[in-house]
Scaffold this motif. Sequence first.
Motif, PDB file in Angstrom:
ATOM      1  N   SER A  49       1.153  -1.181  -0.234  1.00  0.00           N
ATOM      2  CA  SER A  49       0.158  -0.174   0.370  1.00  0.00           C
ATOM      3  C   SER A  49       1.276   1.383   0.143  1.00  0.00           C
ATOM      4  CB  SER A  49      -0.902  -0.247   1.594  1.00  0.00           C
ATOM      5  OG  SER A  49      -1.352   1.376   1.395  1.00  0.00           O
ATOM      6  N   VAL A  55      -3.530   5.685   0.653  1.00  0.00           N
ATOM      7  CA  VAL A  55      -3.894   7.045   1.713  1.00  0.00           C
ATOM      8  C   VAL A  55      -4.799   5.992   2.179  1.00  0.00           C
ATOM      9  CG1 VAL A  55      -2.697   8.422   0.437  1.00  0.00           C
ATOM     10  CG2 VAL A  55      -5.291   7.645   0.430  1.00  0.00           C
ATOM     11  N   ARG A  56      -5.144   4.655   2.772  1.00  0.00           N
ATOM     12  CA  ARG A  56      -6.340   4.348   3.661  1.00  0.00           C
ATOM     13  C   ARG A  56      -5.674   3.310   4.359  1.00  0.00           C
ATOM     14  NH1 ARG A  56      -8.757   4.234  -1.324  1.00  0.00           N
ATOM     15  NH2 ARG A  56     -10.641   6.733  -1.977  1.00  0.00           N
ATOM     16  N   ARG A  57      -6.160   2.847   5.502  1.00  0.00           N
ATOM     17  CA  ARG A  57      -5.814   1.614   6.039  1.00  0.00           C
ATOM     18  C   ARG A  57      -6.671   1.009   6.631  1.00  0.00           C
ATOM     19  NH1 ARG A  57      -3.257   4.230  11.948  1.00  0.00           N
ATOM     20  NH2 ARG A  57      -1.102   4.876  11.592  1.00  0.00           N
ATOM     21  N   ARG A  58      -8.132   1.195   6.048  1.00  0.00           N
ATOM     22  CA  ARG A  58      -8.950   0.178   5.778  1.00  0.00           C
ATOM     23  C   ARG A  58     -10.044   0.369   4.625  1.00  0.00           C
ATOM     24  NH1 ARG A  58     -14.232   0.550   8.897  1.00  0.00           N
ATOM     25  NH2 ARG A  58     -14.788   3.073   9.396  1.00  0.00           N
ATOM     26  N   VAL A  59     -10.396  -0.122   3.253  1.00  0.00           N
ATOM     27  CA  VAL A  59     -11.604   0.413   2.447  1.00  0.00           C
ATOM     28  C   VAL A  59     -12.936  -0.301   2.664  1.00  0.00           C
ATOM     29  CG1 VAL A  59      -8.911   0.221   1.114  1.00  0.00           C
ATOM     30  CG2 VAL A  59     -10.204  -1.189   1.188  1.00  0.00           C
ATOM     31  N   SER A  83      -6.380   1.035  -1.607  1.00  0.00           N
ATOM     32  CA  SER A  83      -6.126   2.470  -0.538  1.00  0.00           C
ATOM     33  C   SER A  83      -5.485   3.390  -1.503  1.00  0.00           C
ATOM     34  CB  SER A  83      -4.992   1.730   1.104  1.00  0.00           C
ATOM     35  OG  SER A  83      -3.959   2.018  -0.371  1.00  0.00           O
ATOM     36  N   PRO A 105      -5.907   6.735  -2.955  1.00  0.00           N
ATOM     37  CA  PRO A 105      -6.759   7.914  -3.590  1.00  0.00           C
ATOM     38  C   PRO A 105      -8.319   7.975  -4.513  1.00  0.00           C
ATOM     39  CG  PRO A 105      -4.790   8.620  -3.864  1.00  0.00           C
ATOM     40  CD  PRO A 105      -4.265   7.340  -3.329  1.00  0.00           C
ATOM     41  N   GLN A 119     -12.949   5.364  -5.048  1.00  0.00           N
ATOM     42  CA  GLN A 119     -14.092   6.766  -4.921  1.00  0.00           C
ATOM     43  C   GLN A 119     -14.997   5.236  -4.318  1.00  0.00           C
ATOM     44  OE1 GLN A 119     -14.478   9.636  -5.991  1.00  0.00           O
ATOM     45  NE2 GLN A 119     -12.163  10.298  -6.715  1.00  0.00           N
ATOM     46  N   HIS A 149     -16.249  -2.570   5.592  1.00  0.00           N
ATOM     47  CA  HIS A 149     -15.114  -2.223   5.452  1.00  0.00           C
ATOM     48  C   HIS A 149     -14.086  -2.941   5.832  1.00  0.00           C
ATOM     49  CE1 HIS A 149     -16.404   2.294   5.725  1.00  0.00           C
ATOM     50  NE2 HIS A 149     -15.056   2.378   5.168  1.00  0.00           N
ATOM     51  N   GLU A 156      -9.328  -4.297   6.729  1.00  0.00           N
ATOM     52  CA  GLU A 156      -8.702  -3.561   6.760  1.00  0.00           C
ATOM     53  C   GLU A 156      -7.675  -4.001   5.835  1.00  0.00           C
ATOM     54  OE1 GLU A 156      -7.244  -1.413   8.954  1.00  0.00           O
ATOM     55  OE2 GLU A 156      -9.557  -1.651  10.290  1.00  0.00           O
TER      56      GLU A 156
END
Length: 368
Positions: free
Chosen positions: A120, A126-130, A307, A309, A312, A338, A340
């Motif tokens: 990632s 940019v996300r820890r979970r999606v 993860s 950006p 969406q 979500h 992880e």
Amino acid sequence: MKLCGAELRFVSLPLVTPFRTSLGTQTVRNALVLRLETSQGEGWAECVADDEPGYSSEYLTGAADVIRRFFLPRLLAMDELDPAGVAVALGGFRGHPMAKSAVEMAVLDASLRAAGMGLSAYLGGVRRRVPVGVSVGITDTIDELLGLVDKYLTAGYLRIKLKIEPGWDIEPVRAVRETFGPSVALTVDANTAYRQSDIRHLRGLDEFGLLLVEQPFAPEDLHSHARLATVMETPICLDESITSARDAATALRQGACSIINIKPGRVGGYLEARRVHDVAQAHGVPVWCGGMLETGLGRAANLALASLPGFQLPGDISATARYFTEDITAPFAVAEGHIEVPAGPGIGITPSADFLDRLTTSIERLSP
């Protein structure tokens, strides 16, 4: 980093329930697991090709053959094995994006594990979970379909995707929308099942407030997708048509879609998937991560990709239990819609030796 050896392993994972699309019905997921042995450690990957050349021209045993006979010898000849160099080294071989993606994934895993970096972070996540959605196959009855949708909404999935085909489209979608209301995020996926003559019929989907209609026409038929986009209020999403960042740019330029489903195997790897993401972002177009009934290896890598950006919309990266009672890795679970993103180095997960051995149908070990 140098390649020291490799292992090709076929595994067979029975599905919890049969999964039917316009392309056919699947009851078991056979997968090719690739393990590379390098001078800096091992790397794991899977090839997402199907048993038969239905979704694409690739098929599983063919992918194993091209990896064994052509790709691995080319990697052995590399002075320095690195992720960015894989596409260059294999560029002289036409096609076989799913096989190329598997090789790149294994090199990424080995290289990033040695560097202590997660996939990632390497890709720019940019996300820890999606956020995740679920794909619901074609069923025998509408009542059966409604039962499945209810089950998945109760499990917390944030988006429901319905597989459709001629004769199974307007009425099933109507039933789901009327039963569960307008707040449910709902999409449909045709897997290329329609023709240009069906445009008027497909316009009937507009009344259901869908997030998107995915790949109604043949992969090469951008013209029909563009024509449909001019007469439908529902956004058109492309899947099978997008095999590279160049394809994405062409489709967007022609107005054939306003949303893109990114599958790393379909575009030849995670680095090309990131380029498709970047092209979409440059055009202000959202993307999401599709699924190919991956084992935990591919699921982990897809979570890392999702993860980024530009992803969406909730992707088809469902919990392990959606498809398998037993996987080759520790299971992934949905919590509040979500999943992880694995935090460890590389793809962040490795197979369980016990699970892997139990589900393996054949092994081939290769050495220089």
